[in-house]
Scaffold this motif. Structure first.
Motif, short mmCIF file in Angstrom:
data_model
loop_
_atom_site.label_atom_id
_atom_site.label_comp_id
_atom_site.label_asym_id
_atom_site.label_seq_id
_atom_site.Cartn_x
_atom_site.Cartn_y
_atom_site.Cartn_z
N LEU A 121 0.82 -1.22 0.00
CA LEU A 121 0.00 0.00 0.00
C LEU A 121 0.85 1.26 0.00
CD1 LEU A 121 -2.91 -0.59 2.54
CD2 LEU A 121 -3.09 -0.18 0.07
N ALA A 122 1.90 1.26 0.83
CA ALA A 122 2.75 2.47 0.90
C ALA A 122 3.40 2.74 -0.46
CB ALA A 122 3.81 2.29 1.99
N LEU A 123 3.85 1.68 -1.12
CA LEU A 123 4.47 1.86 -2.45
C LEU A 123 3.44 2.37 -3.45
CD1 LEU A 123 6.62 -1.40 -2.46
CD2 LEU A 123 7.55 0.92 -2.46
N ARG A 124 2.27 1.75 -3.45
CA ARG A 124 1.23 2.16 -4.41
C ARG A 124 0.75 3.58 -4.15
NH1 ARG A 124 -1.09 -1.90 -7.65
NH2 ARG A 124 -2.42 -0.21 -8.32
N GLU A 125 0.53 3.92 -2.88
CA GLU A 125 0.06 5.27 -2.55
C GLU A 125 1.08 6.32 -2.96
OE1 GLU A 125 -2.72 6.49 -1.51
OE2 GLU A 125 -3.84 4.81 -0.68
N GLN A 126 2.34 5.92 -3.04
CA GLN A 126 3.40 6.86 -3.39
C GLN A 126 3.70 6.88 -4.89
OE1 GLN A 126 3.65 9.02 -1.19
NE2 GLN A 126 5.73 8.82 -0.42
N GLY A 127 2.95 6.10 -5.64
CA GLY A 127 3.17 6.06 -7.09
C GLY A 127 4.51 5.47 -7.49
N MET A 161 7.84 0.70 4.24
CA MET A 161 6.90 1.83 4.30
C MET A 161 7.66 3.16 4.44
SD MET A 161 3.95 0.22 6.75
CE MET A 161 2.55 1.28 6.41
N GLU A 162 8.65 3.17 5.31
CA GLU A 162 9.42 4.41 5.50
C GLU A 162 10.21 4.76 4.24
OE1 GLU A 162 9.85 4.42 10.34
OE2 GLU A 162 11.60 3.92 9.16
N TYR A 163 10.71 3.73 3.57
CA TYR A 163 11.43 3.94 2.31
C TYR A 163 10.49 4.54 1.26
CZ TYR A 163 14.44 2.70 -1.69
OH TYR A 163 15.23 2.73 -2.81
N ALA A 164 9.28 3.99 1.19
CA ALA A 164 8.28 4.52 0.24
C ALA A 164 7.99 5.98 0.57
CB ALA A 164 7.01 3.69 0.30
#
Ligand SMILES: N[C@@H](CCC(=O)N[C@@H](CS)C(=O)NCC(=O)O)C(=O)O
Length: 226
Positions: free
Chosen positions: A21-27, A75-78
């Motif tokens: 989710l974090a990766l997707r939310e960040q495009g 998540m933090e990386y994203a």
């Protein structure tokens, strides 16, 4: 594609969901590789992950030569490399959001082990026991208070990693018909969060999969808090 996210079976992989989710939310673009968490393939598939990732668990993000092997780290990386930070800039607000994240990451409560992520996709779910309903109420109140303090629409104001970390918990509560009516801010937040396109996409795919049956659903214990 230079970036690969290893995830588990979508109706059994709550930690991977958070990273995804974090990766997707960040495009952030990534290739998705599935690790089958269902027995009997589970042990063999996870052993292969162990060839390149110390915990032999999912999620793992391999970005170029870097292996990031924990959902919180991913998540933090994203948040760091994506379109906008997913943690507040203000140090106090950031510390508060990170407290919620850390609380989730270190187990949150016995509720997640009792109401497994897998069970939230079963065609029939058991009723929550009184102690579970009480614990659900405690979490709902925490979210409601957080939203009242920040002014919403998300826990820390704008969408943050804290909201995304709670998605699997919200899924469990909604699937087991937790009564959120005494906490209207939390009730609206849960609806808003679960309606986000990335969340809805994962859940729709997970709902199409055959259920992953866990024997301890009717007689729960407190393991596997994810
Ligand atoms: N703290 C880890 C937990 C990861 C985790 O427990 N993943 C589960 C699937 S969602 C897993 O791979 N379990 C296999 C095992 O631990 O043997 C994280 O946040 O990434």
């Amino acid at each position: 594609m230079n970036r690969i996210l290893y995830i588990g079976t979508k109706n059994a992989s709550s930690w991977a969901l958070r990273a995804w989710l974090a990766l997707r939310e960040q495009g952030i673009e990534f290739e998705e590789r599935l690790i089958d968490l269902r027995p009997p393939q589970r042990a063999l598939d996870l052993a292969k992950v162990g060839d390149f990732s110390p915990p032999a668990a999912v999620p793992v993000l391999v970005d170029g030569g870097t292996v990031i092997f924990d959902s919180l780290a991913i998540m933090e990386y994203a948040s760091d490399i994506g379109e906008r930070p997913l943690l507040p800039a203000d140090p106090r607000k950031r510390a508060r959001a990170r407290s919620l994240l850390a609380w989730m990451h270190s187990g949150l409560s016995g509720l997640c082990g009792r109401l497994s992520f897998e069970s939230s996709f079963y065609p029939e779910r058991r009723a929550m026991k009184p102690a579970e309903a009480q614990e659900a109420g405690r979490l709902l109140k925490v979210w409601n208070d957080e939203l009242a303090a920040s002014g919403g629409p998300y826990l820390a104001g704008d969408l943050s990693l804290a909201d995304l970390a709670f998605v699997p918990v919200v899924r469990r509560l909604q699937a087991h018909e937790a009564d959120a009516s005494p906490w209207p801010l939390a009730e609206t937040w849960m609806r808003r969060l679960m309606a986000r396109p990335a969340v809805a996409e994962w859940m729709a795919e997970a709902e199409r999969l055959p259920p992953v049956w866990l024997e301890d659903y009717a007689a729960p214990d407190l393991r596997s808090p994810g």
